[in-house]
Design a protein around this motif. Sequence first.
Motif, PDB file in Angstrom:
ATOM      1  N   THR A   1       0.797  -1.226   0.000  1.00 27.92           N
ATOM      2  CA  THR A   1       0.000   0.000   0.000  1.00 27.92           C
ATOM      3  C   THR A   1       0.831   1.278   0.000  1.00 27.92           C
ATOM      4  OG1 THR A   1      -0.161  -0.147   2.421  1.00 27.92           O
ATOM      5  CG2 THR A   1      -1.971  -1.083   1.130  1.00 27.92           C
ATOM      6  N   HIS A   2       2.146   1.183   0.201  1.00 27.89           N
ATOM      7  CA  HIS A   2       2.927   2.422   0.246  1.00 27.89           C
ATOM      8  C   HIS A   2       3.080   3.008  -1.164  1.00 27.89           C
ATOM      9  CE1 HIS A   2       7.074   0.108  -0.080  1.00 27.89           C
ATOM     10  NE2 HIS A   2       6.553   0.295  -1.269  1.00 27.89           N
ATOM     11  N   HIS A   3       3.515   4.264  -1.212  1.00 26.30           N
ATOM     12  CA  HIS A   3       3.691   4.972  -2.481  1.00 26.30           C
ATOM     13  C   HIS A   3       5.139   4.929  -2.969  1.00 26.30           C
ATOM     14  CE1 HIS A   3      -0.011   6.660  -0.748  1.00 26.30           C
ATOM     15  NE2 HIS A   3      -0.395   6.853  -1.993  1.00 26.30           N
ATOM     16  N   GLN A   4       6.030   4.366  -2.190  1.00 25.23           N
ATOM     17  CA  GLN A   4       7.441   4.278  -2.555  1.00 25.23           C
ATOM     18  C   GLN A   4       7.616   3.266  -3.686  1.00 25.23           C
ATOM     19  OE1 GLN A   4       9.258   5.143   1.883  1.00 25.23           O
ATOM     20  NE2 GLN A   4       8.465   3.125   1.444  1.00 25.23           N
ATOM     21  N   ASN A   5       8.502   3.582  -4.617  1.00 26.27           N
ATOM     22  CA  ASN A   5       8.706   2.730  -5.788  1.00 26.27           C
ATOM     23  C   ASN A   5       9.737   1.645  -5.484  1.00 26.27           C
ATOM     24  OD1 ASN A   5       8.367   1.852  -8.449  1.00 26.27           O
ATOM     25  ND2 ASN A   5      10.099   3.092  -9.163  1.00 26.27           N
ATOM     26  N   VAL A   6       9.365   0.756  -4.587  1.00 24.05           N
ATOM     27  CA  VAL A   6      10.239  -0.353  -4.188  1.00 24.05           C
ATOM     28  C   VAL A   6       9.343  -1.475  -3.689  1.00 24.05           C
ATOM     29  CG1 VAL A   6      10.537   0.493  -1.813  1.00 24.05           C
ATOM     30  CG2 VAL A   6      12.324  -0.945  -2.860  1.00 24.05           C
ATOM     31  N   ASP A   7       9.807  -2.714  -3.856  1.00 28.79           N
ATOM     32  CA  ASP A   7       8.954  -3.864  -3.562  1.00 28.79           C
ATOM     33  C   ASP A   7       9.117  -4.407  -2.148  1.00 28.79           C
ATOM     34  OD1 ASP A   7      11.467  -4.965  -3.823  1.00 28.79           O
ATOM     35  OD2 ASP A   7      11.001  -6.108  -5.644  1.00 28.79           O
ATOM     36  N   PHE A   8       9.755  -3.652  -1.261  1.00 26.75           N
ATOM     37  CA  PHE A   8       9.969  -4.105   0.114  1.00 26.75           C
ATOM     38  C   PHE A   8       9.882  -2.909   1.042  1.00 26.75           C
ATOM     39  CE2 PHE A   8      12.421  -5.450   3.832  1.00 26.75           C
ATOM     40  CZ  PHE A   8      11.977  -6.751   4.016  1.00 26.75           C
ATOM     41  N   ASN A   9       9.371  -3.131   2.251  1.00 28.40           N
ATOM     42  CA  ASN A   9       9.316  -2.063   3.245  1.00 28.40           C
ATOM     43  C   ASN A   9       9.935  -2.573   4.534  1.00 28.40           C
ATOM     44  OD1 ASN A   9       8.365  -0.170   5.339  1.00 28.40           O
ATOM     45  ND2 ASN A   9       7.122   0.693   3.685  1.00 28.40           N
ATOM     46  N   ILE A  10      10.962  -1.893   5.025  1.00 26.00           N
ATOM     47  CA  ILE A  10      11.656  -2.358   6.228  1.00 26.00           C
ATOM     48  C   ILE A  10      10.777  -2.288   7.469  1.00 26.00           C
ATOM     49  CG2 ILE A  10      13.967  -1.862   5.356  1.00 26.00           C
ATOM     50  CD1 ILE A  10      13.937   0.744   6.984  1.00 26.00           C
ATOM     51  N   PHE A  11       9.677  -1.520   7.403  1.00 28.38           N
ATOM     52  CA  PHE A  11       8.747  -1.423   8.532  1.00 28.38           C
ATOM     53  C   PHE A  11       7.494  -2.279   8.303  1.00 28.38           C
ATOM     54  CE2 PHE A  11      10.886   2.803   8.263  1.00 28.38           C
ATOM     55  CZ  PHE A  11      11.647   2.710   9.426  1.00 28.38           C
ATOM     56  N   GLU A  12       7.568  -3.231   7.396  1.00 27.33           N
ATOM     57  CA  GLU A  12       6.420  -4.049   7.001  1.00 27.33           C
ATOM     58  C   GLU A  12       5.670  -4.589   8.218  1.00 27.33           C
ATOM     59  OE1 GLU A  12       3.764  -5.689   4.379  1.00 27.33           O
ATOM     60  OE2 GLU A  12       5.587  -4.658   3.691  1.00 27.33           O
ATOM     61  N   GLY A  13       4.327  -4.365   8.215  1.00 30.77           N
ATOM     62  CA  GLY A  13       3.465  -4.904   9.260  1.00 30.77           C
ATOM     63  C   GLY A  13       3.373  -4.065  10.512  1.00 30.77           C
ATOM     64  N   LYS A  14       4.172  -3.016  10.641  1.00 39.80           N
ATOM     65  CA  LYS A  14       4.123  -2.173  11.834  1.00 39.80           C
ATOM     66  C   LYS A  14       2.895  -1.268  11.770  1.00 39.80           C
ATOM     67  CE  LYS A  14       6.695   1.338  14.443  1.00 39.80           C
ATOM     68  NZ  LYS A  14       6.465   0.682  15.739  1.00 39.80           N
ATOM     69  N   THR A  15       2.087  -1.275  12.806  1.00 40.86           N
ATOM     70  CA  THR A  15       0.938  -0.373  12.901  1.00 40.86           C
ATOM     71  C   THR A  15       1.331   0.836  13.728  1.00 40.86           C
ATOM     72  OG1 THR A  15      -0.666  -2.184  12.714  1.00 40.86           O
ATOM     73  CG2 THR A  15      -1.448  -0.115  13.660  1.00 40.86           C
ATOM     74  N   VAL A  16       1.197   2.009  13.132  1.00 38.02           N
ATOM     75  CA  VAL A  16       1.559   3.252  13.807  1.00 38.02           C
ATOM     76  C   VAL A  16       0.293   4.020  14.178  1.00 38.02           C
ATOM     77  CG1 VAL A  16       3.817   3.490  12.749  1.00 38.02           C
ATOM     78  CG2 VAL A  16       1.826   4.403  11.567  1.00 38.02           C
ATOM     79  N   ARG A  17       0.343   4.697  15.300  1.00 40.63           N
ATOM     80  CA  ARG A  17      -0.751   5.590  15.717  1.00 40.63           C
ATOM     81  C   ARG A  17      -0.222   7.010  15.676  1.00 40.63           C
ATOM     82  NH1 ARG A  17      -2.237   7.597  20.700  1.00 40.63           N
ATOM     83  NH2 ARG A  17      -0.810   6.135  21.755  1.00 40.63           N
ATOM     84  N   GLY A  18      -0.844   7.811  14.811  1.00 44.79           N
ATOM     85  CA  GLY A  18      -0.356   9.156  14.532  1.00 44.79           C
ATOM     86  C   GLY A  18       0.146   9.204  13.106  1.00 44.79           C
ATOM     87  N   ILE A  19      -0.625   9.865  12.229  1.00 44.22           N
ATOM     88  CA  ILE A  19      -0.287   9.895  10.801  1.00 44.22           C
ATOM     89  C   ILE A  19      -0.592  11.267  10.215  1.00 44.22           C
ATOM     90  CG2 ILE A  19      -0.749   7.429  10.489  1.00 44.22           C
ATOM     91  CD1 ILE A  19      -3.414   8.226   9.151  1.00 44.22           C
ATOM     92  N   PRO A  20       0.040  11.599   9.081  1.00 40.76           N
ATOM     93  CA  PRO A  20      -0.333  12.839   8.400  1.00 40.76           C
ATOM     94  C   PRO A  20      -1.705  12.692   7.750  1.00 40.76           C
ATOM     95  CG  PRO A  20       1.300  11.625   7.119  1.00 40.76           C
ATOM     96  CD  PRO A  20       1.142  10.895   8.413  1.00 40.76           C
ATOM     97  N   ARG A  21      -2.655  13.489   8.213  1.00 43.75           N
ATOM     98  CA  ARG A  21      -3.998  13.467   7.628  1.00 43.75           C
ATOM     99  C   ARG A  21      -4.029  14.308   6.352  1.00 43.75           C
ATOM    100  NH1 ARG A  21      -7.745  10.027   7.867  1.00 43.75           N
ATOM    101  NH2 ARG A  21      -7.707   9.982  10.160  1.00 43.75           N
ATOM    102  N   HIS A  22      -3.323  15.441   6.383  1.00 37.66           N
ATOM    103  CA  HIS A  22      -3.235  16.328   5.220  1.00 37.66           C
ATOM    104  C   HIS A  22      -1.808  16.872   5.126  1.00 37.66           C
ATOM    105  CE1 HIS A  22      -7.648  16.387   5.221  1.00 37.66           C
ATOM    106  NE2 HIS A  22      -7.589  16.716   6.505  1.00 37.66           N
ATOM    107  N   THR A  23      -1.327  17.058   3.911  1.00 38.92           N
ATOM    108  CA  THR A  23      -0.027  17.708   3.682  1.00 38.92           C
ATOM    109  C   THR A  23      -0.220  18.885   2.742  1.00 38.92           C
ATOM    110  OG1 THR A  23       1.131  15.580   3.920  1.00 38.92           O
ATOM    111  CG2 THR A  23       2.357  17.401   2.927  1.00 38.92           C
ATOM    112  N   ILE A  24       0.351  20.024   3.127  1.00 39.62           N
ATOM    113  CA  ILE A  24       0.332  21.235   2.316  1.00 39.62           C
ATOM    114  C   ILE A  24       1.772  21.502   1.875  1.00 39.62           C
ATOM    115  CG2 ILE A  24      -0.360  23.661   2.190  1.00 39.62           C
ATOM    116  CD1 ILE A  24      -2.615  21.706   2.980  1.00 39.62           C
TER     117      ILE A  24
END
Length: 480
Positions: A408-431
């Motif tokens: 689901t990430h937007h990074q152009n790579v087929d692996f995520n070093i944080f795979e499966g980690k659930t974080v609380r606190g995210i950017p809802r909007h970016t300006i």
Amino acid sequence: MTILIRGGTVVTHDDTYRADVLCMDGKIAAIGINLEAPADAEVIDASGQYVLPGGIDPHTHMQLPFMGTVASEDFYTGTAAGLAGGTTTIIDFVIPNPGQPLMEAFETWRGWAEKAASDYAFHVAVTWWNDSVHEDMGTLVREHGVNSFKHFMAYKNAIMATDDILVASFTRCLELGAVPTVHAENGELVYHMQQKLLAQGLTGPEAHPLSRPPQVEGEAASRAIRIAGTLGAPIYVVHVSCKDALDEITYARRQGQPVYGECLAGHLMIDDSVYRNADWAKAAAHVMSPPFRSKEHQDALWTGLQSGNLQTTATDHCCFCDDQKAMGKDDFTKIPNGTAGIEDRMAVIWDEGVNGGRISMQDFVAVTSTNTAKIFNMYPRKGAIQEGADADLVVWDPNATRTISAMTHHQNVDFNIFEGKTVRGIPRHTISQGKWVWRDGQELRAEKGAGRYIERPAYPGVYDVLKKRAERNAATAVER
């Protein structure tokens, strides 16, 4: 575009207060209570959320030619992923080949970066030395707004800077008012350890951290810091991964030396057990330099952030996919070094740092944005919430959650070093530049080519100080 962020709590590196924020023509136009929305304004409801300065990642490698391949993330995909994660500015690296003119390499990277979706700047690496390098450094500082130069103390027989290059370049940085930065690993020791391990038949990813133990980083950090101290130059140590290097930074700072340290989100979260994964591809996906360390080193890095001896956080975002990593299937020294993280840096540091009780919200803003802006002379244009600053902002939802995944990430790579980690606190909007580029935590409106090259003025260099001193002395003589 005009945007009014209404009802949020503004958090800066040194303050927290309730206020609306009005963005017009790419700048922060007003900050106050119950601001009136202009007729053409888009309104963001930030009730129950925080308004933060946009993140600044001081260490990325987009589209980098490295170890026989090219990083999979280009300047558009990488900066777009950064916007989804709350990062609105990056400082990437121009890395000339040995013998290549610095200006030629700089123009190449400028061309690649024209597709960037967010603002960007460059450190320029010094990988060799002669009079032309000396001259090009001056041109970069005075005409192109480069105020930092990188030195790789690792990668023997490639881009490694030897001690004589460090002395020459640090001296030139001091003259120009630029900040020398170092990748601190003893390249000679790393090369020796690599050959020794290969001779012993250790060819897999598990040998990678064995070839680059904490001692080689600590030694190189000490050497670079002492060279800078002898010359009177400041120094910035990138991707500090271990207690050994941190101890050298801490000692020097206690002596009053201007030493700054950066650590990576990955080094704060991930330990060296990843290199012993039975799945070769998953182990190789974590190969980067310096490598991930044991938990005691992670704890030390958090202490470094808490004490102020480490000032910034970054990603060293340098992506290589599974087929690229496979180039080192039979020789770990040929696995392209690099991992991703630009989309996840802010969320994982918030979750582990703020939610974990390790750092305050104000500290979070400092280490993800403001300190970088200050060290590299972009503040208060960047890293600040004040009238006249760039409208680079993040509306942060402290209660929303996200499970990180390469699916689901937007990074152009087929692996995520944080795979499966659930974080609380995210950017809802970016300006970014006053434009609403990430909406409601799910809609990315990044625009290819919207990013601007950000020039960073030099600090007063030796020549400037001497010139001003001479002018004062001349004026005094005339008066007499």
